[in-house]
Write an enzyme that holds these catalytic residues in place. Structure first.
Site, mmCIF file in Angstrom:
data_model
loop_
_atom_site.group_PDB
_atom_site.id
_atom_site.type_symbol
_atom_site.label_atom_id
_atom_site.label_comp_id
_atom_site.label_asym_id
_atom_site.label_seq_id
_atom_site.Cartn_x
_atom_site.Cartn_y
_atom_site.Cartn_z
ATOM 1 N N ALA A 11 -18.176 -43.461 -19.643
ATOM 2 C CA ALA A 11 -18.913 -42.286 -19.165
ATOM 3 C C ALA A 11 -18.195 -41.637 -17.995
ATOM 4 C CB ALA A 11 -20.341 -42.671 -18.774
ATOM 5 N N GLY A 12 -16.889 -41.420 -18.173
ATOM 6 C CA GLY A 12 -16.132 -40.626 -17.213
ATOM 7 C C GLY A 12 -16.315 -39.156 -17.532
ATOM 8 N N LYS A 38 -20.357 -49.344 -18.545
ATOM 9 C CA LYS A 38 -20.680 -50.599 -17.860
ATOM 10 C C LYS A 38 -21.667 -50.408 -16.722
ATOM 11 C CE LYS A 38 -16.495 -50.543 -14.957
ATOM 12 N NZ LYS A 38 -15.264 -51.304 -14.604
ATOM 13 N N GLU A 170 -5.361 -36.673 -0.293
ATOM 14 C CA GLU A 170 -6.761 -36.307 -0.096
ATOM 15 C C GLU A 170 -7.492 -37.359 0.741
ATOM 16 O OE1 GLU A 170 -8.166 -33.232 -3.431
ATOM 17 O OE2 GLU A 170 -8.316 -35.324 -4.082
ATOM 18 N N LYS A 379 -12.058 -25.465 -3.521
ATOM 19 C CA LYS A 379 -12.223 -26.846 -3.964
ATOM 20 C C LYS A 379 -13.694 -27.152 -4.216
ATOM 21 C CE LYS A 379 -11.120 -31.282 -4.430
ATOM 22 N NZ LYS A 379 -10.450 -31.802 -5.635
#
Length: 405
Positions: A11-12, A38, A170, A379
């Site tokens: 589920a990315g 998971k 980042e 962003k």
């Protein structure tokens, strides 16, 4: 005749968008859809560096899957994938197995230590919500205990970051925002804090244009970050790291209380271990994003690699690409179920932005270079756009970064 079973594992970004889009592409009677993950939540991988530095709470990065997908249309199974049985069209889970007619693999990435001695044991990696939380807690502990522990050393306040790619830069941007607050909270002289970035290449942010990358480097240096470019981490120890400049004979020891590795990731090992044809561990998908050796299997995100044309470099595994892949996979599953021709993947480049903390960033959006505050605002727009695509206005208002409420 039974309905075809569509199974999505992971589920990315790619897996979630596939699941959400499928409920719009297919009717209730067209297919049974199952999503396996998971955890019971989906998280913003591109926000983990903020959670790791402590500039946002780790819960801000995640959302319960049941609150995003239509649970009346998609069956969610919380379990860990162990392997894929291609021949029998089964996915073996920790607590059972699931059959499929069509499979979407979106299992994401694993940290790649490149065999560097001691890295796995003595360094942190920004891999998940839990690893990000551990980094934040560890750094805060080092600051909280510094004036109260008789055995504390100045090096306890040194943070070494391995890698100067997008994730590393980042993270550094968030650190330079967070450190002043920690110093104030725990009454620590900011001069005692050192942030050192170690990068094997002679430059930072290799995918970005040099003027933008140089802007990022100068900004971070102005905030106290020291860069050791053309330098490799050879070993991580309990006390820090051993590094070596290219072509140098001697190694240098950098004592540090915190070492964070951002120097590389690799695709989940499961597709290769399950017998899929892979290119450096990734499934080299066909034009319609199907596996070359199985017409019933799609791959998205970090486990997939897509070459636009023969001889060209593959697209980088970004969240932006994973989202577009998930969108096309949902359409192509509808085409297959309806007996239609599938569509080829056409990547729409919308630009890339690297944040340097809350109010600074660099990037290129629709061929226009941005830096400073305008890039930082863009962003946030990009982050919020994904929330809108995934869960609509409700999710945007709940999790969005532009503070619309």
């Amino acid at each position: 005749m039974s309905k075809p079973k569509i199974l999505i594992i992971g589920a990315g970004y790619g897996g979630m968008i596939t699941a959400v889009r499928l409920t719009k592409e297919l009717g209730v009677e067209d297919a049974d859809i199952t999503l396996v993950n998971k955890h019971n939540y989906h998280y913003q991988t591109t926000w983990l560096h903020e959670a790791a530095a402590g500039t946002i709470h780790h819960d801000r990065t995640r959302m319960l899957i049941k609150n995003v997908i239509n649970t009346k249309r998609v069956n969610f199974v919380q379990d860990s994938v162990r392997s894929i049985d291609k021949e029998n069209k089964k996915v073996i889970l920790k607590n059972g197995a699931l059959d499929y007619d069509y499979l979407v693999i979106g299992l994401g990435f694993e940290s790649n230590t490149f065999g560097i001695k001691g890295l796995e044991e003595n360094a942190f990696a920004i891999r998940s919500v839990n690893t990000a939380r551990r980094i934040r807690e560890h750094i805060e502990y080092k600051f909280a205990s510094f004036n109260n522990d008789p055995d504390a050393k100045d090096s306890d306040l040194t943070i070494v970051v391995g890698g100067a790619g997008l994730s590393g830069i980042e993270f550094l941007g968030e650190l330079v925002d967070r450190i002043p607050d920690l110093c104030k909270e725990y009454d620590i002289d900011p001069e005692k804090v050192k942030i050192i970035d170690v990068e094997g290449l002679p430059l930072i942010l290799p995918p970005f244009e040099r003027d933008l990358a140089e802007y990022a480097q100068k900004y971070l240096e102005s905030k106290g970050v020291a860069f050791k470019l053309g330098t490799f981490i050879k070993e991580a120890t309990h006390d820090g790291v051993l590094v070596q400049k290219k072509d140098a004979e001697e190694m240098e020891e950098i004592k540090a209380g915190t070492v964070v590795w951002t120097g590389g990731v690799k695709a989940s090992h499961i597709p290769a271990d399950s017998g899929f044809e892979t290119n450096r561990g990734k499934i080299q998908v066909n034009k319609d994003l199907r596996a070359p050796d199985d017409d019933h299997v799609f791959a998205v995100g970090d486990v997939a690699v897509f070459f636009p044309k023969e001889g060209e470099r593959p697209y980088p595994p970004t969240a932006q690409i994973a989202v577009q892949e998930g969108d096309l996979v949902a359409k192509n599953l509808r085409h297959l179920i309806k007996g239609e021709e599938t569509e080829p993947f056409v990547y729409k480049e919308r630009g890339t932005v690297a944040s340097l903390g809350e109010k600074q960033a660099i990037g290129v959006v629709f061929d226009k270079k941005l830096k400073g505050m305008p890039a930082a605002a863009m962003k946030k727009v990009i982050d919020d756009r994904y929330l809108l695509e995934l869960g609509g206005v409700g999710l945007l208002l709940k999790k969005g970064k532009l503070n619309l409420l």
